[in-house]
Enzyme design. Structure first.
Site, PDB file in Angstrom:
ATOM      1  N   SER A 144     -19.509 -14.021 -12.256  1.00 46.77           N
ATOM      2  CA  SER A 144     -18.192 -14.720 -12.319  1.00 46.77           C
ATOM      3  C   SER A 144     -17.097 -14.237 -11.276  1.00 46.77           C
ATOM      4  O   SER A 144     -17.361 -13.052 -10.839  1.00 46.77           O
ATOM      5  CB  SER A 144     -17.408 -14.384 -13.682  1.00 46.77           C
ATOM      6  OG  SER A 144     -16.913 -12.982 -14.018  1.00 46.77           O
ATOM      7  N   LYS A 145     -16.216 -15.103 -10.918  1.00 44.12           N
ATOM      8  CA  LYS A 145     -14.994 -14.559 -10.110  1.00 44.12           C
ATOM      9  C   LYS A 145     -13.999 -14.222 -11.000  1.00 44.12           C
ATOM     10  O   LYS A 145     -12.960 -14.814 -11.209  1.00 44.12           O
ATOM     11  CB  LYS A 145     -14.654 -15.452  -9.162  1.00 44.12           C
ATOM     12  CG  LYS A 145     -13.699 -15.003  -7.902  1.00 44.12           C
ATOM     13  CD  LYS A 145     -13.700 -15.977  -6.698  1.00 44.12           C
ATOM     14  CE  LYS A 145     -12.714 -15.620  -5.743  1.00 44.12           C
ATOM     15  NZ  LYS A 145     -12.777 -14.321  -5.072  1.00 44.12           N
TER      16      LYS A 145
END
Ligand code: PMP
Length: 301
Positions: free
Chosen positions: A158-159
């Site tokens: 994930s960012k």
């Protein structure tokens, strides 16, 4: 350096479905995201009025949220539109675009099942990520103190805002020592990426880059790999050990903010960015200014 604080600027920010005056786009101090890092974001660039790979970025935002166990209360198409609307309302044809989604203040504590999910999009002018003079010659990097965590230690695909904690600490240490950035190894001691971009090495005329199994699989990274293949270069995604970095002849970074940035030194190893870096740097600059249909053709190739 005098900075205009980001909360005291003119313009408009899209927040939870509407454009609000820039200075009114606020959150409460008891926002869950601020305490527990329950926040995901994107970084995009608009070139000549078109946001490069907009939907890919929006889709990644949604995936990042899902990985953090929350659902964005809009559709991908609505967030795409919000990004375009925000840039247009602020009068930009070239800018940086920052969508984010976070848990609100309805609940405090580790459990956050009752929090509402908020979404915002801000845009601002952001030129070269690194000092332009240094970037032209190639930046100098050192090693980061922190390593990229294993995928069973953190939500590495994930960012997510929380993953940037070790990036900011590492970037500060590098800057204090006179470097522009830091190379982060992964938990195994292999080359991963920098604090805000992916990394490529030219070895024996081929382009080598680590497999993104514990760090962000950058959208720029994938564009550069397609461009390289288009130029008949061999692209090799593989585990890269730290001891190998001395073997490279050219090194460069790839990321939305960093674009393609040549590297001239990593911890005493020196590189001369020449043919391959220049070809891909120019290729990327041209690609981001093509129409979405032309971009799709290159990337499919
Ligand atoms: N790694 C990190 C840690 C980043 O912050 C970024 C920038 N988003 C990248 C890689 C490159 O990703 P992208 O090309 O999708 O911007």
């Amino acid at each position: 350096m005098s900075l205009v604080p980001f909360d005291d600027r003119d313009g408009w920010i899209w927040m939870d479905g509407e454009l609000v005056p820039w200075r009114e786009a606020k959150v409460h101090v008891l926002t869950h995201a601020l305490h527990y890092a329950s926040c995901v974001f994107e970084g995009e660039r608009m070139y000549d009025g078109e946001i490069f790979k907009l939907t890919e970025h929006t889709e990644r935002l949604f995936r990042s949220a899902e990985i953090l166990d929350f659902e964005i209360p809009f559709t991908v198409a609505q967030i795409d539109e919000a990004c375009k609307q925000t840039a247009a309302k602020n009068g930009f044809a070239d800018c940086y675009v920052r969508p984010l989604a976070w848990r609100g203040p309805e609940q405090m504590g580790v459990s956050a099942q009752q929090t509402k999910i908020h979404v915002a999009v801000a845009t601002w002018a952001w030129g070269s990520y690194f000092d332009p003079e240094q970037a032209k010659k190639g930046i100098r990097m050192t090693y980061a103190k922190y390593r990229r965590p294993a995928p069973d230690t953190a939500p590495t695909a994930s960012k997510a805002a929380g993953l940037y904690m070790i990036c900011t600490i590492s970037k500060h240490a590098a800057e204090r020592a006179g470097y522009a950035d830091a190379l982060m190894l992964d938990w195994r001691g292999r080359v991963a990426e920098t604090t805000g971009a992916n990394i490529f090495f030219v070895m024996d005329g081929e382009l080598h880059t680590p497999e993104p199994d514990c760090f962000l699989d950058g959208i720029t990274r994938r564009s550069v790999m397609s461009l390289a293949r288009r130029h008949q270069m061999k692209v090799v995604e593989r585990p890269i050990e730290a001891v190998e970095i001395g073997r490279a002849s050219e090194v460069f970074l790839a990321g939305t903010a960093a674009e393609v940035t040549p590297v001239r030194e990593i911890a005493g190893h020196r590189y001369t960015p020449t043919r391959i870096t220049e070809t891909l740097l120019r290729g990327y600059d041209a690609l981001v200014r093509q129409s979405p249909a032309e971009v799709a053709a290159v990337v499919a190739g």
